[in-house]
Enzyme design. Structure first.
Site, mmCIF file in Angstrom:
data_model
loop_
_atom_site.group_PDB
_atom_site.id
_atom_site.type_symbol
_atom_site.label_atom_id
_atom_site.label_comp_id
_atom_site.label_asym_id
_atom_site.label_seq_id
_atom_site.Cartn_x
_atom_site.Cartn_y
_atom_site.Cartn_z
ATOM 1 N NE ARG A 26 -3.946 -2.257 2.128
ATOM 2 C CZ ARG A 26 -3.912 -3.580 1.903
ATOM 3 N NH1 ARG A 26 -2.750 -4.212 1.792
ATOM 4 N NH2 ARG A 26 -5.041 -4.271 1.784
ATOM 5 C CG ASP A 314 -2.503 -14.023 5.291
ATOM 6 O OD1 ASP A 314 -3.280 -14.643 4.545
ATOM 7 O OD2 ASP A 314 -2.150 -12.839 5.072
HETATM 8 C C1 S3P Z 1 -4.131 -9.029 2.121
HETATM 9 C C2 S3P Z 1 -5.385 -9.503 2.378
HETATM 10 C C3 S3P Z 1 -5.686 -10.919 2.648
HETATM 11 C C4 S3P Z 1 -4.427 -11.714 2.970
HETATM 12 C C5 S3P Z 1 -3.286 -11.387 2.055
HETATM 13 C C6 S3P Z 1 -2.961 -9.904 2.113
HETATM 14 C C7 S3P Z 1 -3.978 -7.591 1.862
HETATM 15 O O1 S3P Z 1 -6.280 -11.470 1.494
HETATM 16 O O2 S3P Z 1 -4.702 -13.093 2.929
HETATM 17 O O3 S3P Z 1 -2.149 -12.126 2.425
HETATM 18 O O4 S3P Z 1 -2.834 -7.088 1.873
HETATM 19 O O5 S3P Z 1 -4.985 -6.912 1.623
HETATM 20 P P1 S3P Z 1 -7.854 -11.330 1.236
HETATM 21 O O6 S3P Z 1 -8.158 -9.904 1.317
HETATM 22 O O7 S3P Z 1 -8.130 -11.828 -0.143
HETATM 23 O O8 S3P Z 1 -8.479 -12.168 2.288
#
Ligand code: S3P
Length: 428
Positions: A26, A314
């Site tokens: 981000r 995660d």
């Molecule tokens: C993330 C959101 C999660 C996570 C990924 C990172 C993010 O995925 O599993 O490792 O940085 O927004 P999802 O939003 O698809 O659940």
């Protein structure tokens, strides 16, 4: 590459983990949309974040590096992004492809975003359908997967209700809304990680939250802002679980991000009977951080389900290893999202636990393990999934005999140096 992991006798150490992956993506993406330079320090060194950086460079964004973990992003506002001359390669990174697509949907050029074999199997309709409701034109492959061909168009605001609690999906829509005309709202079924909201707010973007509903008025341009990334709690989860279970251990992991939408692993471990201290708490750029101290504990089984799932999504692979050593039954439900991660993580967890002699029950949306069960050294198939490789390396530290983890280079996706860290542990 393969790595041998042996049973550990004890582990005492003080260290840091790499910068948070979610915040690092981000910081680069939002910095690229800002109208001026933003310096990012302690940027995650893994390959996923490198994929975001190289996609942005292919879109004409200058990213100046000072060492491996500092980058200056020279944003020129949303209109500073230029048509790429080749397909953008998001590698293994779901966050890269989904957030970038939210940005590219409104840029006045055509772009193609793709990734590795794993990413090209992951569902993209979940972002394409809501973006289409905003006027986006995006072609997917037959299965609703990448490569995505994005023909930039003027987006209109929309009110969207998301079917899954996914920060990638929510952030994709928020970024599309940031660049669209009018007020976009997005409502998620449970709170997923909120770094996008916090970080954009820190860059002067007006976003309003009302419970699970967010509103963003577009178009807005973020103001450049420096950002120091805290350590990644999702990476800290591996040593935390290891230290909870290796006898006579104590770790201090410094400067870890403890945003409450990410601390499910601490809540779950505490609920299993392992106290974890948060020392020296402080907040920088709207993101709380602390030093985490953990000591060996005896764990009991637990239930992980419902609104807890997005906060721990995660960390479930390594918590499955903890569950195998806890006394009593651990049940994970409502976690069907695990099936569409870098690999089908429910299948990968159950298969690799079985290889180590641990029986588990499988559900469509989770699994159950009755502990404690003896872990035996085995050959582990990482399925090229970084979190599976590292979770079962932790299992190897607890298992009798030797464990061979196959395909360990995937740890570099989020935690380069992970296997080096383990080499400092005292063995039986
Ligand atoms: C993330 C959101 C999660 C996570 C990924 C990172 C993010 O995925 O599993 O490792 O940085 O927004 P999802 O939003 O698809 O659940």
């Amino acid at each position: 590459m393969n790595q041998i992991v042996r049973q550990a006798a004890r582990w005492r150490a003080v260290f840091r983990v790499p910068g948070d992956k979610s915040m690092s993506h981000r910081a680069l993406l939002f910095g690229a949309l800002a109208d001026g330079p933003s310096t990012v320090t302690h940027l995650a060194p893994g390959k996923d974040v490198a994929s975001t950086a190289s996609c942005l460079e292919d879109l004409g964004v200058r990213i100046e590096r000072a060492g491996r973990e500092t980058a200056v992003v020279h944003g020129k506002g949303p209109s500073g992004l230029a048509a790429p001359v080749r397909p953008l390669d998001a590698g293994n990174s779901g966050t890269t492809i989904r957030l970038l697509t939210g940005i590219l949907a409104s840029r006045p050029f055509t772009s193609v975003v793709t990734g590795d074999g794993s990413l090209r199997r992951r569902p993209m309709r979940r972002i394409v359908e809501p973006l289409e409701r905003m006027g986006a034109r995006i072609e997917t492959s037959a299965g609703g997967t990448a490569p995505l061909t994005i023909r930039g168009s003027r987006l209109r605001a929309a009110d969207l209700v998301l079917p899954v609690a996914s920060a990638q999906l929510k952030s994709c829509i928020l970024l599309a809304g940031l660049l669209a005309e009018g007020r976009t709202s997005v409502t998620e079924p449970a709170l997923s990680r909120d770094h996008t909201e916090r970080m954009l707010s820190g860059m002067g973007v007006r976003i309003r939250r009302d419970g699970l509903r967010l509103e963003i008025e577009g178009p807005q341009t973020p103001s450049p802002s420096d950002f120091d990334v805290p350590g990644d709690i999702s990476s800290a989860a591996f040593p935390l679980v290891a230290a909870a279970l290796i006898p006579d251990s104590e770790l201090l992991i410094e400067n870890v991000g403890v945003n409450p939408t990410r601390t499910g692993v601490l809540e779950v471990l505490r609920g299993m009977g392992c106290p974890i201290e948060e020392l020296n708490p402080r907040t920088l750029h709207g993101e709380p951080r602390a030093d985490l101290r953990i000591r060996t504990a005896s764990l009991r089984g637990t239930e992980i389900a419902g609104d807890m799932i997005p906060k721990v999504i995660d960390e479930i692979p390594v918590l499955a290893v903890a569950a195998s050593q806890a006394s009593g039954r651990t049940v994970v439900r409502d976690a069907g999202e695990l099936r569409v991660k870098e690999t089908d993580r429910i299948a990968a967890i159950v298969k690799n636990l079985a290889a180590m002699g641990v029986r588990a029950e499988t559900f469509e949306d989770g699994f159950a393990v009755e502990g404690p069960q003896r872990l035996r050294g085995a050959v582990i198939d990482s399925m090229e999934d970084h979190r599976i490789a590292m979770a079962f390396a932790v299992a190897g530290l607890l298992a009798e005999g030797r464990t061979r983890i196959e395909g360990t280079e995937c740890a570099d996706i989020s935690y380069p140096g992970f296997f080096g860290l383990l080499s400092g542990i005292e063995h039986v």
